[in-house]
Design a protein around this motif. Sequence first.
Motif, PDB file in Angstrom:
ATOM      1  N   GLY A 285      59.915  -6.480-100.965  1.00 40.40           N
ATOM      2  CA  GLY A 285      58.894  -5.784-101.743  1.00 40.40           C
ATOM      3  C   GLY A 285      58.205  -4.667-101.002  1.00 40.40           C
ATOM      4  N   ILE A 286      58.878  -4.091-100.011  1.00 38.33           N
ATOM      5  CA  ILE A 286      58.266  -3.011 -99.224  1.00 38.33           C
ATOM      6  C   ILE A 286      59.117  -1.745 -99.258  1.00 38.33           C
ATOM      7  N   GLU A 287      59.998  -1.651-100.239  1.00 38.51           N
ATOM      8  CA  GLU A 287      60.895  -0.502-100.308  1.00 38.51           C
ATOM      9  C   GLU A 287      60.112   0.803-100.475  1.00 38.51           C
ATOM     10  N   LYS A 288      59.043   0.752-101.258  1.00 37.16           N
ATOM     11  CA  LYS A 288      58.240   1.957-101.516  1.00 37.16           C
ATOM     12  C   LYS A 288      56.922   1.955-100.740  1.00 37.16           C
ATOM     13  N   THR A 289      56.768   1.009 -99.837  1.00 36.23           N
ATOM     14  CA  THR A 289      55.514   0.909 -99.089  1.00 36.23           C
ATOM     15  C   THR A 289      55.334   2.094 -98.157  1.00 36.23           C
ATOM     16  N   GLU A 290      54.116   2.653 -98.153  1.00 35.94           N
ATOM     17  CA  GLU A 290      53.811   3.758 -97.260  1.00 35.94           C
ATOM     18  C   GLU A 290      52.339   3.689 -96.880  1.00 35.94           C
ATOM     19  N   VAL A 291      51.975   4.432 -95.841  1.00 30.27           N
ATOM     20  CA  VAL A 291      50.584   4.447 -95.367  1.00 30.27           C
ATOM     21  C   VAL A 291      50.113   5.882 -95.221  1.00 30.27           C
ATOM     22  N   THR A 292      50.475   6.723 -96.177  1.00 30.57           N
ATOM     23  CA  THR A 292      50.140   8.149 -96.096  1.00 30.57           C
ATOM     24  C   THR A 292      48.714   8.436 -96.549  1.00 30.57           C
ATOM     25  N   THR A 293      48.133   7.514 -97.311  1.00 30.01           N
ATOM     26  CA  THR A 293      46.753   7.676 -97.763  1.00 30.01           C
ATOM     27  C   THR A 293      45.991   6.381 -97.544  1.00 30.01           C
ATOM     28  N   GLU A 294      44.675   6.481 -97.672  1.00 27.20           N
ATOM     29  CA  GLU A 294      43.852   5.269 -97.521  1.00 27.20           C
ATOM     30  C   GLU A 294      44.158   4.264 -98.618  1.00 27.20           C
ATOM     31  N   GLU A 295      44.390   4.768 -99.838  1.00 24.28           N
ATOM     32  CA  GLU A 295      44.694   3.878-100.959  1.00 24.28           C
ATOM     33  C   GLU A 295      46.047   3.189-100.780  1.00 24.28           C
ATOM     34  N   SER A 296      47.073   3.986-100.399  1.00 28.35           N
ATOM     35  CA  SER A 296      48.406   3.387-100.215  1.00 28.35           C
ATOM     36  C   SER A 296      48.417   2.420 -99.040  1.00 28.35           C
ATOM     37  N   SER A 297      47.603   2.665 -98.030  1.00 26.96           N
ATOM     38  CA  SER A 297      47.526   1.748 -96.887  1.00 26.96           C
ATOM     39  C   SER A 297      46.909   0.427 -97.311  1.00 26.96           C
ATOM     40  N   SER A 298      45.866   0.498 -98.141  1.00 27.55           N
ATOM     41  CA  SER A 298      45.239  -0.736 -98.623  1.00 27.55           C
ATOM     42  C   SER A 298      46.222  -1.551 -99.455  1.00 27.55           C
ATOM     43  N   LYS A 299      46.991  -0.856-100.301  1.00 26.22           N
ATOM     44  CA  LYS A 299      48.000  -1.547-101.102  1.00 26.22           C
ATOM     45  C   LYS A 299      49.108  -2.111-100.219  1.00 26.22           C
ATOM     46  N   ALA A 300      49.428  -1.387 -99.128  1.00 23.79           N
ATOM     47  CA  ALA A 300      50.487  -1.839 -98.223  1.00 23.79           C
ATOM     48  C   ALA A 300      50.120  -3.151 -97.539  1.00 23.79           C
ATOM     49  N   ILE A 301      48.829  -3.350 -97.294  1.00 25.05           N
ATOM     50  CA  ILE A 301      48.408  -4.604 -96.650  1.00 25.05           C
ATOM     51  C   ILE A 301      48.838  -5.800 -97.489  1.00 25.05           C
ATOM     52  N   ASP A 302      48.619  -5.711 -98.797  1.00 25.92           N
ATOM     53  CA  ASP A 302      48.995  -6.816 -99.681  1.00 25.92           C
ATOM     54  C   ASP A 302      50.512  -6.946 -99.798  1.00 25.92           C
TER      55      ASP A 302
END
Length: 387
Positions: A285-302
Amino acid sequence: MKISYNSAAMHANNSLNASDKRLQESLKRLSSGLKVTSAKDNPSGYAIGRRMNAQIQGVSIATQNSNRGISIIETADGALTEVHDMLQRMNELAVKGATGTLTSIDRETLNQELKQLKEEVTRISTDTEFNGQPLLDGSFDLRGYTNSQIATVDYYSAEVLSKEYTIDGLTVFYNDDGTIDLDQTKASFVPGPEFPDGVEISSVGQDKVTITGNQEFKMTIAVKPDPVYDGNGNITGYQPVDCATAAAPLEVNIAGIGSMDMQVGANEGQQLAIRIPTISLNRLGIEKTEVTTEESSSKAIDEIREAILYVSDARSNLGAYQNRLEHTVGSLDITNENMTASYSRIMDVDMAEEMTTYTTEQVISQAAVSMLAQANERPSQVLQLLQ
């Protein structure tokens, strides 16, 4: 006294032949160490011994198979150790990226490392092999099928029974970034013996819907999105996807096949199915995971947390398999020992007893030779009467 027929010599010769035959049989037993050297020695014992010997040889091979299975699990678990460590590092990167003190350049640096770690997870998945066979690419994972082109079975837990399940309603809604919207996504399931009580959509991933229920029931359905494009070919949004309706229900066939079958016994059907989980970015479930923004980083944690839980569960199951196989090896060793002892009682000769028999027959044989010689001399005594 008679000279035409020497019955005493014939009797002595027959006795010598019988004694010599018994002496040869005794020599055969002593030289081979076997009490039953051919079927005529003990027909029923010979047949039982042959069958038992086949069992012993089969148990020996089954022990080798079980030990090889342990090696396979150790290989897979060793690779998953590295995947675990990389996911932990990804989590650190996501936590770093979720703070507002970083610049876009800082996050891009974090995202580059995240990208490299994801590529290494993919490489481990495809390159981890045992005897030339890939282990983590799904080759030995359980499989399931649907009658839909847009919804497929991605995963199901070992507690899911192998049979057909019917979903008569599944509509998937998407957020603007292409992820599935849990609040709007709806599903209905055919009641009855198929699904357990309390079955519902419990969570969603980047392109998956997870269905859970009582008795540790868990099934994940992968859904193909329907993007909306503008005139330049850019994605501007996503249409809701109807995977199943009352008119066209989603039939899910849980096959329960695909695992690695280890022959852990000497007889047919004595197998242990080892499920080696699929390790891929999509499954994690991390195929589209990225940390380019604060929002995407927060979502990436989950998202990374869910991936860590998946790998942890996979390693736990592999560990359980390994413990079971180690007990299997111990059981097979005891079985081999006891069956070998039984086989020995049937087939092996008691050397002390047989040596006593051999010595006795040797003395009898020597006595028979001596008596035959004397019996052959008796007719010559008639010559004294003819003088």
